[in-house]
Design a protein around this motif. Structure first.
Motif, PDB file in Angstrom:
ATOM      1  N   GLY A 163      17.381 -10.521 -36.226  1.00  0.00           N
ATOM      2  CA  GLY A 163      16.114 -11.102 -35.783  1.00  0.00           C
ATOM      3  C   GLY A 163      14.995 -10.089 -35.678  1.00  0.00           C
ATOM      4  N   HIS A 185      20.711 -16.032 -36.754  1.00  0.00           N
ATOM      5  CA  HIS A 185      20.340 -15.199 -35.614  1.00  0.00           C
ATOM      6  C   HIS A 185      20.877 -15.866 -34.364  1.00  0.00           C
ATOM      7  CE1 HIS A 185      18.301 -12.294 -33.254  1.00  0.00           C
ATOM      8  NE2 HIS A 185      17.307 -13.059 -32.851  1.00  0.00           N
ATOM      9  N   ARG A 186      21.202 -15.070 -33.355  1.00  0.00           N
ATOM     10  CA  ARG A 186      21.915 -15.636 -32.204  1.00  0.00           C
ATOM     11  C   ARG A 186      21.009 -16.406 -31.245  1.00  0.00           C
ATOM     12  NH1 ARG A 186      21.536 -13.076 -27.205  1.00  0.00           N
ATOM     13  NH2 ARG A 186      20.080 -11.347 -27.319  1.00  0.00           N
ATOM     14  N   ARG A 187      19.694 -16.250 -31.385  1.00  0.00           N
ATOM     15  CA  ARG A 187      18.794 -16.969 -30.467  1.00  0.00           C
ATOM     16  C   ARG A 187      17.524 -17.347 -31.215  1.00  0.00           C
ATOM     17  NH1 ARG A 187      15.533 -12.368 -27.352  1.00  0.00           N
ATOM     18  NH2 ARG A 187      15.679 -10.779 -28.956  1.00  0.00           N
ATOM     19  N   ASN A 189      14.578 -16.581 -30.491  1.00  0.00           N
ATOM     20  CA  ASN A 189      13.524 -15.618 -30.232  1.00  0.00           C
ATOM     21  C   ASN A 189      13.719 -14.456 -31.180  1.00  0.00           C
ATOM     22  OD1 ASN A 189      11.428 -15.663 -28.347  1.00  0.00           O
ATOM     23  ND2 ASN A 189      12.932 -15.938 -26.695  1.00  0.00           N
ATOM     24  N   ARG A 191      12.570 -10.433 -32.533  1.00  0.00           N
ATOM     25  CA  ARG A 191      11.843  -9.200 -32.237  1.00  0.00           C
ATOM     26  C   ARG A 191      10.801  -8.923 -33.311  1.00  0.00           C
ATOM     27  NH1 ARG A 191      16.787  -7.997 -32.721  1.00  0.00           N
ATOM     28  NH2 ARG A 191      16.394  -6.539 -34.414  1.00  0.00           N
ATOM     29  N   GLN A 215      26.339 -17.120 -34.668  1.00  0.00           N
ATOM     30  CA  GLN A 215      26.846 -15.778 -34.933  1.00  0.00           C
ATOM     31  C   GLN A 215      27.931 -15.820 -36.004  1.00  0.00           C
ATOM     32  OE1 GLN A 215      27.277 -13.168 -31.303  1.00  0.00           O
ATOM     33  NE2 GLN A 215      26.846 -15.077 -30.252  1.00  0.00           N
ATOM     34  N   LYS A 217      31.249 -15.261 -37.963  1.00  0.00           N
ATOM     35  CA  LYS A 217      32.632 -15.206 -37.471  1.00  0.00           C
ATOM     36  C   LYS A 217      33.602 -14.621 -38.472  1.00  0.00           C
ATOM     37  CE  LYS A 217      34.738 -16.270 -34.453  1.00  0.00           C
ATOM     38  NZ  LYS A 217      35.108 -15.267 -33.433  1.00  0.00           N
ATOM     39  N   ARG A 232      29.573 -19.369 -36.225  1.00  0.00           N
ATOM     40  CA  ARG A 232      29.792 -20.197 -35.039  1.00  0.00           C
ATOM     41  C   ARG A 232      28.450 -20.602 -34.463  1.00  0.00           C
ATOM     42  NH1 ARG A 232      32.903 -17.184 -31.442  1.00  0.00           N
ATOM     43  NH2 ARG A 232      30.876 -16.544 -30.655  1.00  0.00           N
ATOM     44  N   PHE A 249      21.993  -5.018 -37.873  1.00  0.00           N
ATOM     45  CA  PHE A 249      22.330  -4.850 -36.456  1.00  0.00           C
ATOM     46  C   PHE A 249      21.881  -3.492 -35.934  1.00  0.00           C
ATOM     47  CE2 PHE A 249      25.013  -8.413 -37.414  1.00  0.00           C
ATOM     48  CZ  PHE A 249      25.023  -9.127 -36.235  1.00  0.00           C
TER      49      PHE A 249
END
Ligand SMILES: Cc1cc2nc3c(=O)[nH]c(=O)nc-3n(C[C@H](O)[C@H](O)[C@H](O)COP(=O)(O)OP(=O)(O)OC[C@H]3O[C@@H](n4cnc5c(N)ncnc54)[C@H](O)[C@@H]3O)c2cc1C
Ligand code: FES
Lengths: 343, 106
Positions: A163, A185-187, A189, A191, A215, A217, A232, A249
């Motif tokens: 993100g 992306h995990r959320r 929001n 960056r 996320q 897997k 997931r 990451f």
């Protein structure tokens, strides 16, 4: 391959605070330096990891941020005209028959010099590998941590994970040429710069790509060729067709190529003496966080001290017949001329 | 003194007397809890101090700041109860806290 090799007195591997200050100490002794760094700017950990954070133990500065220290060091070394080569990783170091050293960077540019100063700090910043089973089997064929050639992604099913700016920039750059594109992306929001996020959302709205909140897997495929990735999500697991995966990451520090240069190591650090900070190979010095000796402290001020003593020894290698006269910058007209403060 | 329990991914428990005012990450490092690295020394710039706060403690430990949320993007296997342990400061309030250590740090 670059046709011409660069010749200089000293090559400094790493433009962190210690590599930068080495330019000053070597410059006072009339030695010309070229610096290489994997990062796209100077300052090493200070600029990459904590530019805005205050440092309280730089002598004479009750408080200074990582970026301010970097900027000051650049100003301090400017009179010596060091040459910087950013986005370059030094991959090899060899001794030539004429006794000089030859270094080659990851773009194939060669540098020939009499003295090498390894100021590689915690090592090279390298992309983090997500802990997804078997990911290493696909690296270099289906999984990439940077885009070297956009063509490798043409007409592929591409998944980008992350993100930040790298993730979003590549989403926007690759969107026009891929077969399918998924951002994971995990959320919700990001960056990344809001403009990029806005443009990504437009692409999603136009049906040109997908954004999946979740996320990674598991990877599926064979012989280094990825076919799909399970992600997931809040609603369960989804298996998405993917032939090219780009996970972003962030960076971590690894010793990197320095380990292969034939220098004696001590627990992944270069072993040096405390008189000259020279490695087991005469003419190759190691200063700052990368070196090890009894009592070593990984502090910027220790690195500065090491740079000063190293420079004296480097000078003796390059000009063995010149008598070294110890001088202060406060009172020596010669040193002040070099610094450009006296005509 | 505040008691904090770290549970490794394989179930090994470490019960530790933590010093108030220090961070949960510092507590782990000082006591050699495996699986917590703290590469950046608590500057919230590495995500190698990732832990899962046991659900009943989430309210007491609070929620991550925006800076910490950003950094959690670099951690792996992030869950709703994920925290960077360098950003949790030990206090009497947290006496009895239990945190789980993930299988792998970033
Ligand atoms: C959060 C944090 C807070 C800190 N606070 C303090 C403090 O208060 N006081 C203090 O004294 N110290 C502090 N430090 C430690 C300090 O930052 C380091 O001691 C210092 O950065 C070491 O400088 P260096 O030049 O040796 O290495 P680095 O800063 O690590 O720079 C090394 C450079 O070499 C480059 N490099 C490595 N390998 C290669 C290669 N093969 N080719 C090309 N380039 C290469 C890297 O990209 C990097 O830019 C702190 C560190 C962190 C992370
Ligand atoms: S120790 Fe680096 S983020 Fe917590």
């Amino acid at each position: 391959m670059s046709a011409h090799e660069i010749e200089t007195d000293v090559v400094i591997v790493g433009a962190g605070p210690v590599g930068l200050f080495a330019v000053f100490e070597l410059g006072l002794l009339d030695l010309k330096c070229h610096l290489l760094d994997i990062l796209d700017r100077p300052g090493g950990q200070c600029a990459e990891l904590y530019p805005e954070k205050p440092i309280y133990d730089i002598p004479g500065f009750p408080v200074i941020t990582g970026q301010e220290l970097t900027d000051n060091l650049l100003k301090q070394v400017a009179p010596f005209g060091p040459e910087f080569h950013y986005n370059r990783m030094v991959v090899s170091l060899e001794k030539q028959e004429d006794g000089r050293f030859r270094l080659v960077d990851d773009e194939g540019q060669a540098y020939v010099c009499s003295v090498v100063v390894v100021a590689a700090g915690g090592g090279s910043f390298q992309p983090k590998r997500p802990p997804v089973p078997d990911i290493a089997d696909y690296e270099g064929t289906s999984v990439f941590y940077a885009v070297r050639r956009m063509e490798d992604f043409r007409d592929q099913d591409v998944m980008i994970v992350g993100g930040g700016d790298s993730a979003l920039d590549w989403v926007l750059n690759l969107a026009p040429l891929v077969r399918s594109l998924t951002l994971v992306h995990r959320r919700d929001n990001f960056r990344a710069a809001p403009v990029s996020v806005g443009r990504m959302k437009e692409l999603v709205a136009q049906g040109k790509m997908r954004f999946v909140l979740g996320q990674m897997k598991e990877l599926h495929g064979a012989d280094g060729q990825l076919t799909s990735v399970s992600v997931r999500t809040a609603g369960g697991e989804e298996n998405i067709p993917v032939t090219r995966l780009l996970p972003f990451f962030g960076l971590t520090m690894k010793l990197g190529p320095v380990a292969d240069w034939g220098l004696e190591l001590n627990d992944n650090l270069i072993a040096v003496d405390t008189e000259k900070f020279e490695s087991s190979v005469p003419g190759v010095f190691a200063i700052g966080d990368i070196n090890h000796y009894p009592g070593k402290l990984k502090l910027i001020l220790s690195g500065f001290h090491e740079a000063a003593l190293m420079a004296q020894a480097a000078k003796k290698i390059i000009s063995p017949d010149e008598r070294l006269v110890f001088q202060y910058t406060t009172s020596s007209t010669r040193l002040q001329r070099k610094l450009g403060v006296k005509k | 003194m505040t008691r904090i329990t770290f549970v490794e991914a394989d179930g090994t428990r470490h019960e530790i007397e933590a010093e108030n005012g220090s961070s949960v990450m510092e507590t782990a490092i000082k006591n050699g809890v495996p699986g917590i690295i703290g590469e950046c020394g608590g500057a919230c710039t590495c995500a190698t101090c990732h832990v899962y706060v046991e659900p009943e403690w989430v309210e007491k430990t609070g929620v991550p700041s925006p800076m910490e949320e950003d950094m959690l993007d670099f951690a792996f296997e992030v869950r709703p109860n994920s925290r960077l342990s360098c950003q949790i400061i030990v206090s009497d309030e947290l006496d009895g806290l239990v945190v789980d250590v993930p299988t792998q740090q970033a």
